[in-house]
Design an enzyme around this catalytic site. Structure first.
Site, short mmCIF file in Angstrom:
data_model
loop_
_atom_site.label_atom_id
_atom_site.label_comp_id
_atom_site.label_asym_id
_atom_site.label_seq_id
_atom_site.Cartn_x
_atom_site.Cartn_y
_atom_site.Cartn_z
N ASP A 59 0.84 -1.20 0.00
CA ASP A 59 0.00 0.00 0.00
C ASP A 59 0.88 1.25 0.00
O ASP A 59 1.77 1.39 0.84
CB ASP A 59 -0.93 0.00 1.22
CG ASP A 59 -2.11 0.94 1.03
OD1 ASP A 59 -2.46 1.25 -0.13
OD2 ASP A 59 -2.68 1.37 2.05
N HIS A 89 -4.02 13.81 1.26
CA HIS A 89 -4.25 12.89 2.38
C HIS A 89 -3.08 12.97 3.37
O HIS A 89 -3.29 13.08 4.58
CB HIS A 89 -4.40 11.46 1.86
CG HIS A 89 -4.51 10.42 2.93
ND1 HIS A 89 -5.61 10.32 3.77
CD2 HIS A 89 -3.66 9.45 3.31
CE1 HIS A 89 -5.43 9.31 4.61
NE2 HIS A 89 -4.25 8.76 4.37
N GLU A 148 -10.64 3.81 3.57
CA GLU A 148 -9.67 4.53 2.76
C GLU A 148 -10.05 4.31 1.30
O GLU A 148 -10.02 3.17 0.81
CB GLU A 148 -8.23 4.07 3.05
CG GLU A 148 -7.78 4.53 4.44
CD GLU A 148 -6.28 4.43 4.69
OE1 GLU A 148 -5.61 3.65 3.97
OE2 GLU A 148 -5.79 5.13 5.61
N GLU A 203 -9.31 4.06 -2.23
CA GLU A 203 -8.07 3.85 -2.99
C GLU A 203 -8.40 3.18 -4.32
O GLU A 203 -9.49 2.66 -4.53
CB GLU A 203 -7.10 2.94 -2.21
CG GLU A 203 -6.77 3.45 -0.82
CD GLU A 203 -5.55 2.77 -0.20
OE1 GLU A 203 -4.77 2.12 -0.93
OE2 GLU A 203 -5.37 2.89 1.03
N ASP A 244 -9.32 0.29 1.80
CA ASP A 244 -8.33 -0.15 2.80
C ASP A 244 -8.87 0.22 4.20
O ASP A 244 -8.42 1.19 4.81
CB ASP A 244 -6.99 0.53 2.52
CG ASP A 244 -5.90 0.10 3.48
OD1 ASP A 244 -6.00 -1.00 4.04
OD2 ASP A 244 -4.95 0.88 3.67
N ARG A 269 -8.47 3.36 13.30
CA ARG A 269 -7.58 4.47 13.66
C ARG A 269 -7.10 4.41 15.10
O ARG A 269 -5.99 4.88 15.40
CB ARG A 269 -8.29 5.80 13.41
CG ARG A 269 -8.75 6.02 11.99
CD ARG A 269 -7.61 5.99 11.00
NE ARG A 269 -8.07 6.24 9.64
CZ ARG A 269 -7.35 6.02 8.56
NH1 ARG A 269 -6.12 5.52 8.67
NH2 ARG A 269 -7.83 6.27 7.36
N GLN A 285 -4.45 1.78 15.24
CA GLN A 285 -3.31 2.33 14.49
C GLN A 285 -2.51 3.33 15.32
O GLN A 285 -1.28 3.31 15.35
CB GLN A 285 -3.83 3.00 13.22
CG GLN A 285 -2.76 3.50 12.26
CD GLN A 285 -3.35 4.08 10.98
OE1 GLN A 285 -4.57 4.05 10.77
NE2 GLN A 285 -2.50 4.61 10.12
N LYS A 319 -4.81 -2.50 9.98
CA LYS A 319 -5.13 -2.58 8.55
C LYS A 319 -5.11 -4.01 8.00
O LYS A 319 -5.38 -4.20 6.82
CB LYS A 319 -4.16 -1.72 7.74
CG LYS A 319 -4.40 -0.23 7.91
CD LYS A 319 -3.28 0.59 7.32
CE LYS A 319 -3.50 2.07 7.50
NZ LYS A 319 -4.43 2.66 6.51
N THR A 367 -9.27 -5.88 3.49
CA THR A 367 -9.09 -4.90 2.41
C THR A 367 -10.02 -5.36 1.30
O THR A 367 -9.90 -6.49 0.83
CB THR A 367 -7.64 -4.90 1.90
OG1 THR A 367 -6.75 -4.66 3.00
CG2 THR A 367 -7.43 -3.85 0.83
N GLU A 393 -10.27 12.33 7.87
CA GLU A 393 -10.16 13.67 7.31
C GLU A 393 -11.50 14.39 7.25
O GLU A 393 -11.60 15.57 7.57
CB GLU A 393 -9.58 13.60 5.89
CG GLU A 393 -8.16 13.07 5.82
CD GLU A 393 -7.82 12.66 4.40
OE1 GLU A 393 -7.63 13.55 3.56
OE2 GLU A 393 -7.76 11.45 4.12
MN MN Z 1 -4.20 2.66 2.74
#
Ligand code: MN
Length: 440
Positions: free
Chosen positions: A138, A145, A210, A212, A244, A248, A251, A264, A268, A385
Site C-alpha cells: 500500500d 491525504h 480509505e 483507494e 483499505d 484508527r 493504528q 489494517k 481490504t 479527514e
Molecule cells: Mn491505505
C-alpha cells in the site's frame, strides 16, 4: 503506454443491447475482466469480461476456439480460476484479446452466434478474487491525504520532509484482501486512551475507510532487475477499486516505529472488475506538480509520465446506515467525490520505485494507491479527514451523523471515466459492510 485504437472508438455499437443503457459502466469500449461463477453453484471459477449487464464467459468461449494467435492464447489463460496466467502473458496478449472481443461483440459480428451462448447475466453470478494475490503493497500517493492526516498530529509541520521525493509505501497483508460484498467483523486490538496508564483489548471504535485504487501487476520482473519508467506500465494489468479499511485507534497505539499492523490487516476490499490500462487510455492526463515542488529524481521521471502519466478516474464514496437500508435497500449518502488525477505519484512511478532496489513484482501482486483525497475538504477519502480526526461528525440525510463507522454500516466505492468524444466507462462497485466485533 497505450495509444488510442479502434477499440476506443466512441461510435462502436454492440449487439448486446444493455451495453448502450444510459449510465452503464460496461460499454463495448471498456471490457474489464473478473473471475466469477453462477451464484450458489459449484461450477468452477473462471474469467469473464463485462459487456452491459452480461458477462462473456471466457472458459465457455475458449471451448469454441473463435480466436487465433495471441488472442487465442490469452483467451485460454483467461479461462482459469484466477487471472494470474493471463496477467503473466503481458500487454501484447491483453491487447490482442481486447481487440478480438471488441470485434466479436460489435453489431454485425460474424462471431455473434458463438458469443451469444457464452453470455451469463451479471445478476446471476458471484465473484471471486480476480487473482491469487501473492503480495500486497500500500502506497501513500495523495499529498492532500498525507497533509490532512499529518496536520492532525503535527499542526505546524504536517508533511514529512521525504514526501515530495520518495513514493511512501509499506508491505501489507494479502491474505485478508476480500472481494466486494464479503462483509467483515469490526476488528479488535489494543486500544489506549491518551490519559490511560495501560492499553486494553477491545473492539475498535474509530473504524474508517480509505478510498483507494488497486493496481494489479501483470508480467513479472526478475529478482534484482529494476523496471525503468519506460517499461513500468507494461507490467501493469489493470486497475480496480480498493477500500483499505483502517482502525484508527488501534493504528494510533501500534504504528510507531514500524507502521500499521492490526489496524489494517483485518480486511481490504476490492471490486471484482479490473479495468485494463488500455481501456483507460482516453482518460489519461498530464502529471503535474505545483510550481516550486522538486522534480522527481531522474529514475522516476519520463516525458510520457509528464505528458500522460496520470488518470482522470472519477471516484465516489457512498455510506449506507442500517436505518437508511431499512427504508430503501439502495439508499446511501455520498460522502466524498474526487478524482485519481490529484495523486502526487503515478502508477508508473509506484512500479519503478517498488522495483528500483531489486524487488521482484509478480503476476497478481496488488499495489494500493493510498487514500486518494483531493485538494478540497469534500474530496477527502477517509472519515479521519472528513471529520477532522473525529471532532466534527458528518451530517447524513434523515438526521443521522457519523464520525466513524458503526456496526451495520455499508460503504460503496465507485469509479468511472468520462471525456468529451469518448464513451463513459466505469469500475462497478466495491462494497463492504461492518459486522459486530468478535471478541477473543
Ligand atoms: Mn491505505
Amino acid at each position: 503506454m497505450t495509444t488510442l485504437n479502434e477499440t476506443h472508438d466512441a461510435q462502436l455499437r454492440s449487439w448486446v443491447a444493455s451495453a448502450h443503457a444510459t449510465g452503464t459502466d460496461f460499454p463495448i469500449q471498456n471490457l474489464p475482466l473478473a473471475v466469477f461463477r453462477r451464484r450458489g453453484s459449484t461450477e468452477p471459477l473462471r474469467g469473464g469480461v463485462a459487456i452491459g449487464d452480461q458477462i462473456v464467459d471466457l472458459a465457455e468461449l475458449a471451448q469454441a476456439r473463435p480466436f487465433s494467435g495471441r488472442a487465442a492464447e490469452a483467451l485460454a489463460a483467461g479461462s482459469q480460476g484466477t487471472l494470474n496466467a493471463l496477467m503473466a502473458l503481458g500487454p501484447a496478449h491483453w491487447s490482442a484479446l481486447r481487440l478480438a472481443l471488441s470485434r466479436a461483440l460489435r453489431e454485425g459480428a460474424y462471431e455473434q452466434a458463438v458469443m451469444q451462448v457464452c453470455l451469463v447475466p451479471q445478476a446471476q453470478v458471484e465473484y471471486a478474487l480476480p487473482a491469487r494475490i501473492g503480495d500486497y503493497t500500500d502506497f501513500y500517493t495523495s499529498i492532500y491525504h498525507a497533509t490532512n492526516v499529518g496536520r492532525l498530529f503535527r499542526p505546524d509541520n504536517p508533511l514529512m520532509p521525504n514526501y515530495k521525493w520518495v513514493p511512501i509505501g509499506y508491505h501489507g497483508r494479502a491474505s485478508s484482501v476480500v472481494i466486494s460484498g464479503q462483509n467483515f467483523a469490526r476488528p479488535c486490538g489494543q486500544l489506549k486512551a491518551p490519559d490511560a496508564a495501560a492499553p486494553v483489548l477491545g473492539a475498535s471504535r474509530r473504524l474508517d475507510i480509505e478510498l483507494e485504487l488497486g493496481v494489479f501487476i501483470g508480467q513479472a520482473n526478475a529478482l534484482g532487475e529494476p523496471v525503468p519508467m519506460a517499461e513500468a506500465e507494461d507490467h501493469v494489468f489493470g486497475i480496480c477499486l480498493l477500500n483499505d479499511w483502517s482502525a484508527r485507534d488501534i493504528q494510533g497505539w501500534e504504528y510507531q516505529p514500524l507502521g500499521p499492523f492490526l489496524s489494517k490487516n483485518f480486511a481490504t476490499t476490492i471490486s471484482p472488475w479490473i479495468v485494463t490500462l488500455e481501456a483507460l487510455a482516453p482518460y489519461r492526463v498530464a502529471f503535474e506538480r505545483p510550481a516550486g515542488d522538486p522534480a522527481p529524481l531522474p529514475y522516476l521521471d519520463s516525458a510520457h509520465n509528464q505528458s500522460a502519466g496520470a488518470f482522470d478516474i472519477q471516484l465516489s464514496v457512498g455510506l449506507q446506515t442500517p436505518r437508511m437500508r431499512a427504508q430503501d435497500a439502495r439508499a446511501e449518502a455520498t460522502i466524498c467525490r474526487t478524482s485519481y488525477r490529484h495523486a502526487y505519484w503515478t502508477v508508473a512511478q509506484m512500479v519503478t520505485h517498488h522495483s528500483v532496489g531489486g524487488c521482484n513484482l509478480q503476476p497478481g501482486d496488488l499495489l494500493g494507491t493510498g487514500t486518494l483525497s483531493g485538494p478540497t475538504p469534500d474530496q477527502a477519502g477517509a472519515l479521519l479527514e472528513l471529520t477532522t480526526g473525529g471532532k466534527h461528525p458528518i451530517q447524513l440525510p434523515g438526521g443521522e451523523a457519523r464520525t466513524f463507522l458503526e456496526d451495520g454500516d455499508a460503504v460503496v466505492l465507485r469509479g468511472w471515466c468520462e471525456k468529451a468524444g469518448h464513451a463513459r466507462i466505469g469500475f462497478g462497485e466495491c462494497r463492504g459492510q461492518v459486522l459486530p466485533a468478535r471478541m477473543l
